[in-house]
Scaffold this motif. Structure first.
Motif, PDB file in Angstrom:
ATOM      1  N   ILE A  91       0.865  -1.131   0.042  1.00  0.00           N
ATOM      2  CA  ILE A  91       0.165   0.014  -0.004  1.00  0.00           C
ATOM      3  C   ILE A  91       0.827   1.346   0.015  1.00  0.00           C
ATOM      4  O   ILE A  91       0.740   2.189  -0.696  1.00  0.00           O
ATOM      5  CB  ILE A  91      -0.587  -0.067   1.197  1.00  0.00           C
ATOM      6  N   VAL A  92       1.887   1.222   0.632  1.00  0.00           N
ATOM      7  CA  VAL A  92       2.910   2.590   0.743  1.00  0.00           C
ATOM      8  C   VAL A  92       3.331   2.470  -0.683  1.00  0.00           C
ATOM      9  O   VAL A  92       3.490   3.857  -1.148  1.00  0.00           O
ATOM     10  CB  VAL A  92       3.761   1.980   1.946  1.00  0.00           C
ATOM     11  N   ALA A  93       3.827   1.610  -1.345  1.00  0.00           N
ATOM     12  CA  ALA A  93       4.431   1.574  -2.556  1.00  0.00           C
ATOM     13  C   ALA A  93       3.424   1.980  -3.615  1.00  0.00           C
ATOM     14  O   ALA A  93       4.046   2.837  -4.478  1.00  0.00           O
ATOM     15  CB  ALA A  93       5.006   0.078  -2.839  1.00  0.00           C
ATOM     16  N   ARG A  94       2.270   1.861  -3.505  1.00  0.00           N
ATOM     17  CA  ARG A  94       1.213   2.245  -4.423  1.00  0.00           C
ATOM     18  C   ARG A  94       0.916   3.730  -4.202  1.00  0.00           C
ATOM     19  O   ARG A  94       0.623   4.463  -5.028  1.00  0.00           O
ATOM     20  CB  ARG A  94       0.096   1.713  -4.066  1.00  0.00           C
ATOM     21  N   VAL A  95       0.801   4.201  -2.857  1.00  0.00           N
ATOM     22  CA  VAL A  95       1.112   5.683  -2.642  1.00  0.00           C
ATOM     23  C   VAL A  95       2.166   6.064  -3.493  1.00  0.00           C
ATOM     24  O   VAL A  95       1.801   7.285  -4.083  1.00  0.00           O
ATOM     25  CB  VAL A  95       1.299   6.140  -1.109  1.00  0.00           C
ATOM     26  N   GLY A  96       3.352   5.916  -3.405  1.00  0.00           N
ATOM     27  CA  GLY A  96       4.388   6.285  -4.097  1.00  0.00           C
ATOM     28  C   GLY A  96       4.157   6.002  -5.512  1.00  0.00           C
ATOM     29  O   GLY A  96       4.400   7.131  -6.514  1.00  0.00           O
ATOM     30  N   GLN A  97       3.545   5.197  -6.088  1.00  0.00           N
ATOM     31  CA  GLN A  97       3.290   5.103  -7.400  1.00  0.00           C
ATOM     32  C   GLN A  97       2.231   6.135  -8.067  1.00  0.00           C
ATOM     33  O   GLN A  97       2.386   6.724  -8.888  1.00  0.00           O
ATOM     34  CB  GLN A  97       2.634   3.685  -7.940  1.00  0.00           C
TER      35      GLN A  97
END
Length: 435
Positions: A91-97
Motif C-alpha cells: 500500500i505504501v508503494a502504491r502511494v508512491g506510484q
C-alpha cells in the motif's frame, strides 16, 4: 508526443490492472477484501491529492522537470510494488506510484500545449484522448494476459523497462517551458491534500457503510472546511495553487464544469454496467468483457476526429452533439430487455462511447487554450482534477445506489448518468455565448 503518450498510458494502465490482481494479492497476503481494496484506493487518493500541487510546481520549476521526476518516482514505485512482501508495504508503494502518476497527469496537458502550435492543438489533445481511451480499453486484457503466464508481481515489474526507456526519450525530447520565480506554497498544498483526501475517504466510508457514520461525516465536513480555507487563501494570490483566477474566465469555468459532469456520467455507466450484464442480464465474465469493449473503442475512434474538427468548429457545438449522443446511449442501455442480443447492447455502448469521445477532445482543447500560456500548468492540472473528480464521483454514486436500491441500482445509475450528460451538454452549449 511519444514520451507523453507512453507515460500517460502507463499511468492509466496501472490504475486498471490493479483491480484484476486484487483477488490474487488478497490470497497471497491473507488479507480481507476491505484491506485489499486499499491497493486501488491508495493509488487513486495519491493521484487526486497530488494533481494541483504538482501542476503548480510545474509552473515554478518547469513542466518537463515535474514530468520526468513523476515518471522516475512512478517507475521506482512499480519496482517497490513488485518486491513487496506484505500488504502494508504494498500500500505504501502504491502511494508512491500514485504520486509519480500525479506528476505525469498534472503536466501532460501543459506539455501538449507547448509541443503543438495553437492552430493544431486540437490534434494533439485528440491524440492524448485516444491514448487514454486505448489504455483504458486494453487494461483488463493486458492484466489477464500477464496473470495467465506469471504472478501478480509482474503487473508492476513490467513498468520498469518501459519507464526507463520513456525517461530517456523524455529527457531528450520534451519541450522546455518558462519558470516562475515564486516559491512553492506548502500551506496551500497541505490544505489541498486534506480537502481531497478527507472528502474521498469520508465519502467512500459513507457509501460502503464502513466504520461509524459519525466519523465518516466528520471527515467530509473537515474536507469542506479545508477547501473553504484553501479557496480563501488562494483568492489573494497572483498564481494560486487552486486556479481560482482561471475560474473567473467563463469559458474555462464552463469547460471544467462540463468535464466533471461528463466524466461522472461515464463513470456511472462503466462501473454499473459489468454488474448489469452479469447480475441482471445473466452474461458470463467473458461476455461482459466483450460487451464493455465497444465503449472505449468508440472513444478511441471518435476522439482524434473530434480533435481535428475542434481546430475549425467551436467546441461548444461539438460537445453538445457528443454529450447528447452519450445521454441517448445511456437511456437506451437503461431500458434494455432481459433477452437483449449482443448487437442490441453493442450499438448503444458504441453510441455512448462515440458521444463521449466527440466531446472530450474539443472540450480539453478549449479548456487548455482558454488559459494564459503562463498558466498552462494550472489549466492542465485542473483538467486532470476534473477528470479524476468525475470518475470518483460516479463510482461513489454507484456504491450509494447499490446500498439504497440494490435491485435497481444499475438502471438508476444509467439514468442518473444520462442526466449528468444532459446537464453537461447544455453547459457546453452555453459557451457559444461566452466566446
Amino acid at each position: 508526443m511519444l514520451a507523453i503518450a507512453i507515460g500517460i498510458a502507463m499511468s492509466v494502465l496501472d490504475a486498471a490492472v490493479a483491480n484484476i490482481a486484487l483477488p490474487a494479492i488478497a490470497a497471497e497476503f491473507h488479507a480481507s477484501p476491505a484491506e485489499s481494496i486499499w491497493v486501488v484506493n491508495a493509488y487513486q487518493l495519491a493521484v487526486v491529492m497530488g494533481l494541483l500541487p504538482l501542476a503548480s510546481l510545474g509552473e515554478r520549476v518547469g513542466y518537463r522537470r515535474v514530468y520526468l521526476w513523476g515518471l522516475a518516482i512512478f517507475t521506482l514505485g512499480s519496482v517497490a510494488c513488485a518486491l513487496s512482501q506484505n500488504m502494508p508495504t504494498l500500500i505504501v508503494a502504491r502511494v508512491g506510484q500514485g504520486l509519480g502518476a500525479a506528476g505525469v497527469f498534472a503536466v501532460n496537458g501543459a506539455l501538449v500545449r507547448f509541443t503543438y502550435p495553437g492552430a493544431l492543438l486540437g490534434r494533439g489533445v485528440g491524440l492524448n484522448a485516444f491514448v487514454v481511451s486505448v489504455a483504458s480499453a486494453v487494461g483488463p486484457s493486458v492484466a489477464a494476459a500477464i496473470l495467465a503466464v506469471g504472478p501478480w508481481q509482474w503487473l508492476f515489474a513490467i513498468n520498469a523497462p518501459f519507464g526507463i526507456v520513456n525517461f530517456v526519450i523524455g529527457y531528450r525530447a520534451l519541450p522546455h517551458s518558462d519558470r516562475g520565480g515564486r516559491p512553492f506554497d506548502l500551506i496551500s498544498a497541505t490544505l489541498n491534500a486534506l480537502a481531497f483526501g478527507l472528502f474521498f475517504v469520508g465519502a467512500d466510508a459513507v457509501t460502503h457503510g464502513e466504520g461509524t457514520m459519525t466519523l465518516a461525516l466528520a471527515e467530509v465536513i473537515a474536507a469542506f472546511l479545508a477547501l473553504a480555507a484553501l479557496v480563501r487563501r488562494e483568492s489573494k494570490l497572483d498564481a494560486p495553487l487552486i486556479p481560482v483566477d482561471l475560474m473567473r474566465i467563463p469559458i474555462f469555468a464552463l469547460s471544467v464544469a462540463t468535464s466533471i459532469c461528463s466524466f461522472t456520467a461515464q463513470s456511472l455507466a462503466l462501473v454499473a454496467m459489468p454488474f448489469y450484464f452479469e447480475l441482471t442480464l445473466g452474461r458470463s465474465q467473458v461476455e461482459t468483457g466483450l460487451l464493455m469493449t465497444p465503449w472505449p473503442v468508440a472513444v478511441g475512434v471518435a476522439a482524434p476526429i473530434a480533435g481535428r474538427l475542434s481546430d475549425r468548429i467551436p467546441a461548444a457545438i461539438l460537445g453538445f452533439v457528443g454529450l447528447a449522443g452519450l445521454a441517448i446511449g445511456m437511456v437506451l442501455l437503461a431500458r434494455l430487455p432481459l433477452d437483449a442480443r449482443f448487437v442490441d447492447i453493442a450499438w448503444p455502448m458504441a453510441l455512448s462511447g462515440a458521444g463521449f469521445g466527440f466531446f472530450q477532445a474539443p472540450n480539453n482543447r478549449t479548456l487548455l487554450s482558454s488559459a494564459p500560456r503562463r498558466r498552462a500548468g494550472a489549466a492542465g492540472g485542473m483538467l486532470a482534477t476534473a477528470r479524476v473528480t468525475g470518475l470518483a464521483a460516479g463510482a461513489t454514486l454507484v456504491a450509494l445506489f447499490f446500498r439504497v436500491a440494490p435491485t435497481r441500482a444499475e438502471p438508476i445509475a444509467l439514468m442518473v448518468g444520462a442526466g449528468f450528460a444532459i446537464v453537461a451538454a447544455f453547459a457546453s452549449l452555453t459557451r457559444l455565448a461566452k466566446r
